[in-house]
Structure formats: C-alpha cells, structure tokens
Enzyme design. Structure first.
Site, PDB file in Angstrom:
ATOM      1  N   LYS A   9     -10.947  -4.282  -4.837  1.00 12.54           N
ATOM      2  CA  LYS A   9     -11.940  -3.226  -5.080  1.00 12.54           C
ATOM      3  C   LYS A   9     -11.275  -1.905  -5.459  1.00 12.54           C
ATOM      4  O   LYS A   9     -11.921  -1.004  -5.959  1.00 12.54           O
ATOM      5  CB  LYS A   9     -12.898  -3.066  -3.896  1.00 12.54           C
ATOM      6  CG  LYS A   9     -12.259  -2.890  -2.562  1.00 12.54           C
ATOM      7  CD  LYS A   9     -13.296  -3.017  -1.444  1.00 12.54           C
ATOM      8  CE  LYS A   9     -12.607  -3.336  -0.134  1.00 12.54           C
ATOM      9  NZ  LYS A   9     -13.415  -3.923   0.865  1.00 12.54           N
TER      10      LYS A   9
ATOM     11  N   LYS B 142       0.827  -1.212   0.000  1.00 10.52           N
ATOM     12  CA  LYS B 142       0.000   0.000   0.000  1.00 10.52           C
ATOM     13  C   LYS B 142       0.854   1.251   0.000  1.00 10.52           C
ATOM     14  O   LYS B 142       0.514   2.226  -0.665  1.00 10.52           O
ATOM     15  CB  LYS B 142      -0.986  -0.014   1.175  1.00 10.52           C
ATOM     16  CG  LYS B 142      -2.073  -1.048   0.973  1.00 10.52           C
ATOM     17  CD  LYS B 142      -3.188  -0.932   1.978  1.00 10.52           C
ATOM     18  CE  LYS B 142      -4.259  -1.966   1.679  1.00 10.52           C
ATOM     19  NZ  LYS B 142      -5.265  -2.080   2.725  1.00 10.52           N
TER      20      LYS B 142
ATOM     21  N   LYS C 274      -4.438 -10.464  -7.325  1.00  9.00           N
ATOM     22  CA  LYS C 274      -5.647 -10.616  -6.511  1.00  9.00           C
ATOM     23  C   LYS C 274      -6.753  -9.669  -6.996  1.00  9.00           C
ATOM     24  O   LYS C 274      -6.466  -8.527  -7.354  1.00  9.00           O
ATOM     25  CB  LYS C 274      -5.238 -10.268  -5.069  1.00  9.00           C
ATOM     26  CG  LYS C 274      -6.264 -10.522  -4.024  1.00  9.00           C
ATOM     27  CD  LYS C 274      -5.789  -9.991  -2.686  1.00  9.00           C
ATOM     28  CE  LYS C 274      -5.932  -8.488  -2.590  1.00  9.00           C
ATOM     29  NZ  LYS C 274      -5.820  -7.924  -1.257  1.00  9.00           N
TER      30      LYS C 274
HETATM   31  P1  TYM Z   1     -10.769  -6.041   3.176  1.00  7.15           P
HETATM   32  O1  TYM Z   1     -11.831  -5.034   3.424  1.00  7.15           O
HETATM   33  O2  TYM Z   1      -9.680  -5.712   2.213  1.00  7.15           O
HETATM   34  O3  TYM Z   1     -11.422  -7.388   2.665  1.00  7.15           O
HETATM   35  C1  TYM Z   1     -12.496  -8.001   3.360  1.00  7.15           C
HETATM   36  C2  TYM Z   1     -12.324  -9.518   3.327  1.00  7.15           C
HETATM   37  O4  TYM Z   1     -12.271  -9.997   1.965  1.00  7.15           O
HETATM   38  C3  TYM Z   1     -11.116 -10.798   1.773  1.00  7.15           C
HETATM   39  N1  TYM Z   1     -10.625 -10.614   0.396  1.00  7.15           N
HETATM   40  C4  TYM Z   1     -10.478 -11.592  -0.491  1.00  7.15           C
HETATM   41  N2  TYM Z   1     -10.684 -12.917  -0.402  1.00  7.15           N
HETATM   42  C5  TYM Z   1     -10.447 -13.660  -1.506  1.00  7.15           C
HETATM   43  N3  TYM Z   1     -10.020 -13.151  -2.691  1.00  7.15           N
HETATM   44  C6  TYM Z   1      -9.794 -11.825  -2.828  1.00  7.15           C
HETATM   45  N4  TYM Z   1      -9.396 -11.335  -3.984  1.00  7.15           N
HETATM   46  C7  TYM Z   1     -10.026 -10.988  -1.693  1.00  7.15           C
HETATM   47  N5  TYM Z   1      -9.935  -9.648  -1.477  1.00  7.15           N
HETATM   48  C8  TYM Z   1     -10.290  -9.445  -0.194  1.00  7.15           C
HETATM   49  C9  TYM Z   1     -10.115 -10.300   2.805  1.00  7.15           C
HETATM   50  O5  TYM Z   1      -9.143 -11.267   3.092  1.00  7.15           O
HETATM   51  C10 TYM Z   1     -11.017 -10.004   3.981  1.00  7.15           C
HETATM   52  O6  TYM Z   1     -11.283 -11.185   4.715  1.00  7.15           O
HETATM   53  N6  TYM Z   1      -7.826  -5.716   7.194  1.00  7.15           N
HETATM   54  C11 TYM Z   1      -9.066  -6.238   6.674  1.00  7.15           C
HETATM   55  C12 TYM Z   1     -10.307  -5.786   7.417  1.00  7.15           C
HETATM   56  C13 TYM Z   1     -10.287  -6.002   8.893  1.00  7.15           C
HETATM   57  C14 TYM Z   1     -10.490  -7.218   9.569  1.00  7.15           C
HETATM   58  C15 TYM Z   1     -10.412  -6.916  10.960  1.00  7.15           C
HETATM   59  C16 TYM Z   1     -10.715  -8.524   9.139  1.00  7.15           C
HETATM   60  C17 TYM Z   1     -10.094  -5.019   9.828  1.00  7.15           C
HETATM   61  N7  TYM Z   1     -10.197  -5.595  11.070  1.00  7.15           N
HETATM   62  C18 TYM Z   1     -10.555  -7.898  11.938  1.00  7.15           C
HETATM   63  C19 TYM Z   1     -10.846  -9.516  10.122  1.00  7.15           C
HETATM   64  C20 TYM Z   1     -10.782  -9.209  11.493  1.00  7.15           C
HETATM   65  C21 TYM Z   1      -9.217  -5.797   5.233  1.00  7.15           C
HETATM   66  O7  TYM Z   1      -8.661  -4.829   4.796  1.00  7.15           O
HETATM   67  O8  TYM Z   1     -10.139  -6.529   4.540  1.00  7.15           O
END
Ligand code: TYM
Length: 350
Positions: free
Chosen positions: A216, A131, A213
């Site tokens: 969004k 990032k 990957k």
């Molecule tokens: P975020 O918002 O980027 O994504 C949300 C969830 O989607 C999963 N994900 C994917 N899984 C499969 N293939 C993909 N291409 C893909 N892109 C995203 C992510 O692994 C995630 O599970 N840091 C986290 C948010 C967060 C969080 C937490 C998660 C903050 N606090 C506590 C679990 C527990 C994040 O940025 O996810």
C-alpha cells in the site's frame, strides 16, 4: 473500569461435545488502503476462519506511528479499515474488532516485552532493515521495537493462531521466542501462538513490478488494487499489469507477471492451477486479464456496497466500537494482571 465482558466466549460443537474455541488474533495497519494483497493474504482468510475460532482483529493504529501520519487522515483510515473488516464478513457481534489504541495494555505489555527482547534479535528483522533503508532520517526507536509491540498484540489475548501473509512470518517467530523466554522464567504465562499462512495468496505481487510484493505504500497506484477501487479502475489496473512479450499462458517463476495473475485468479476461484491453465489454453493474455479483473470486481462489489451502507450508520458503528473495545480491554487486562503479578510489580491497593 473495563471489568466487563460483553461478548460470550463462544463454544464449538464437536461430535456433540461443547469445547471452547481456539483464539485467532490478527491485525492491519491503517497506514493506507486495504490492498488486494492484504485482502488475499489476510482478510479473506479471517472471514473463512471466523466461525471456527474466537477471533480478535485489531486495527493496529499504534504501529502506524512508526511512520509520520497526517492526523485527520489516520483517524479516517483507521475507521474505514474497521468498517471494511465488517463489510468483508467479520461479524462484530461474534468476533472482536477494535482499535489497538483503545486498549492501553498493548503499550504496557510491549514495554515489558522490550525488556525480554535482545537488540541482536531486533536488528535481524528483515522488515526493519527494509523500512529503515526507505525512511531516510526518521529511523525511530518505534520502528526498531515494532516486533515487541506486535508480540504484545498477539500474546495479550492468549492466541493460538495468527493468520497473516508471508511477510509477517519472521515477526511471528520472534513473538514465539519472546513468549518462550518469558515462560521459562515465570511459568506458563503466555500461550505460544502458531502462524497461519495460507498456501495461496500469502504473497501477492505488485502489478507493475511482479517480482516485488504488492504494497500500500507503493508510490505508483497502478501497482496495487484497493478494496474500494471502482470496477472500471480495477479492470484498468489489471489490463495495465506488467506481463512479458510472450503469448502463451504458462505458470512459471520466470514469467512472474503472468504467474502472478494466475495466482490471483486462483485465490478467487479456488480452482487448481491445472484447471486454470486448461481453461486458458490457446487464449491470449487479454482474455486472462479480463477474467482476473471480473472475479475481483464480483467479489469486491458486495463488500463495497456494505461498506458504504455502514459508513452512513455512524451510531451503529460507534456502538460496535464501544462494545468491542470493552471486551478487548477485559481480555487484555486479564493477561496483564497475570504478567504484573509474575514480575513482582506491587499490586493495586483498593
Ligand atoms: P500490514 O498492515 O502490512 O498488512 C496486513 C496483512 O496483510 C498481509 N499482506 C500481504 N499478504 C499477501 N500479499 C501481500 N502483498 C501482502 N501485503 C500485506 C500481511 O502479511 C498482514 O497479514 N505487522 C503487521 C500488522 C500487525 C499484526 C499484529 C498482524 C500488527 N500486530 C499482530 C498480526 C498479528 C503489518 O504491518 O501488517
């Protein structure tokens, strides 16, 4: 103010005995739309696990501030994501769905955990490196300490299991390290959480660059499918998905485009790869793409309908937001009181 528990702590019946269910915590950032990757890597698993655990799902809006957000858009996206959790099948009467910013203890515990986390550990985070290479000038301290806020999210609720996609594995490891370090000094304050990364769907690839990957934040909307994309848009994006110049449908790492489409199909149908390859033997990429598009459209349709229905019912959604944030605050404050006491911070005088 928040000393109120509006949800029951649900019990599970195992061989006639009632036991308290284990706790699941997970969340998504409202930085954009929920993609097919978020859905298959996280949300779909949450729905599958929701009856067997006490589940807490945050819309982690404070995390989104590490990137500049347009206020009105952030507000809308955060609400849409909370509604989409429910539309996808999370029951807000049984599970907890809430906005992270409605529970001040997240930021409070994150500060404490910052003091128990090393710069070296944070510097090793792959997501920080990725990032910060993309964000130009705005490499802010929040981006750097993001993992301690994520650790706070998880540890506040004495979480047993964290269902996430593959990209969050390292953040889960640092969460466990911080919790263990804290517990070594102060006793059993935090439950040590386990990651739950499903075998299929943990890493859904971009439709335009199948070695990357699905994200969004992709500037090309053809690279991802949005949970609210209309059926014809979904079909079009799948048909445009980058494959290769071969004809035969095979499942192989050196054919990433076609492999990725088979993986998506597998997540929806739950069939084995062998069964899928048998089904498409002698058929072309066009037929596979048609079938992949159709399974996505079929599963997304009822979610989209429910989303539109809930979006209209402002009073109902508001009442859920209120009730759920009360429960989240109740649970989070319970851990926070324990942490403060262990640290030696002076107690409140009544
Ligand atoms: P975020 O918002 O980027 O994504 C949300 C969830 O989607 C999963 N994900 C994917 N899984 C499969 N293939 C993909 N291409 C893909 N892109 C995203 C992510 O692994 C995630 O599970 N840091 C986290 C948010 C967060 C969080 C937490 C998660 C903050 N606090 C506590 C679990 C527990 C994040 O940025 O996810």
């Amino acid at each position: 103010m928040y000393a109120k528990l509006t949800h029951k702590l649900y019990l599970l019946e195992v061989k006639g005995m009632k036991v308290v269910k284990k706790v699941i915590y997970s969340g998504m950032q409202p930085t954009g739309v929920i993609t097919l990757g978020n859905y298959l890597g996280a949300l779909k698993n949450w729905v599958n696990l929701k009856d067997d655990y006490n589940c807490i799902f945050g819309v982690v809006d404070l995390h989104s501030l590490t990137v500049r957000q347009e206020p009105a858009q952030l507000r809308k996206q955060a609400r849409d994501i909370l509604i989409l959790y429910i539309a996808a099948g999370i029951d807000p009467e049984e599970n907890i769905v809430y906005f992270q910013s409605h529970v001040p203890a997240h930021a409070e515990l994150a500060w404490v955990l910052n003091c128990y986390t090393y710069m070296g550990e944070l510097s090793r985070m792959t997501q920080f490196k990725e990032k910060s290479s993309k964000q130009g000038e705005n490499i802010n301290a929040g981006l750097y300490t993001y993992p301690t806020l994520m650790a706070a999210d998880i540890l506040l609720y004495q979480t047993d299991l964290v269902p996430v996609g593959d990209d969050q594995k390292q953040h889960l490891e640092i969460t466990r390290d911080i919790a263990q370090r804290f517990n070594q000094v102060y006793g059993d304050v935090f439950k040590i959480p386990e990651p739950y990364i499903a075998k299929s769907g943990a890493r859904i690839m971009s439709l335009q660059e199948p070695t990357k990957k699905m994200s969004k934040s992709d500037t090309n909307p053809n690279g991802y499918i949005h949970l609210l994309d209309e059926p014809d848009v979904i079909m079009k994006k799948i048909k445009r998905a980058v494959t290769d110049s071969n004809r035969e449908i095979v499942y192989s790492a050196d054919r990433p485009g076609i492999k990725s489409l088979i993986d998506i199909y597998q997540c929806f149908t739950q069939e084995s790869i062998e069964t899928i390859l048998d089904r498409f033997q002698g058929k072309g990429y066009g037929e596979l793409k048609q079938a992949v598009g159709e399974v996505i459209v079929e599963e997304f349709k009822p979610i989209q309908n429910k989303f539109k229905e809930l979006q209209k019912d402002k009073a109902y959604v508001d009442s859920l937001i209120k009730k759920n944030s009360e429960t989240a605050n109740y649970l989070a404050n319970k851990t926070m009181r324990k942490v403060k006491k262990k640290l030696g911070l002076p107690p409140l005088v009544k």
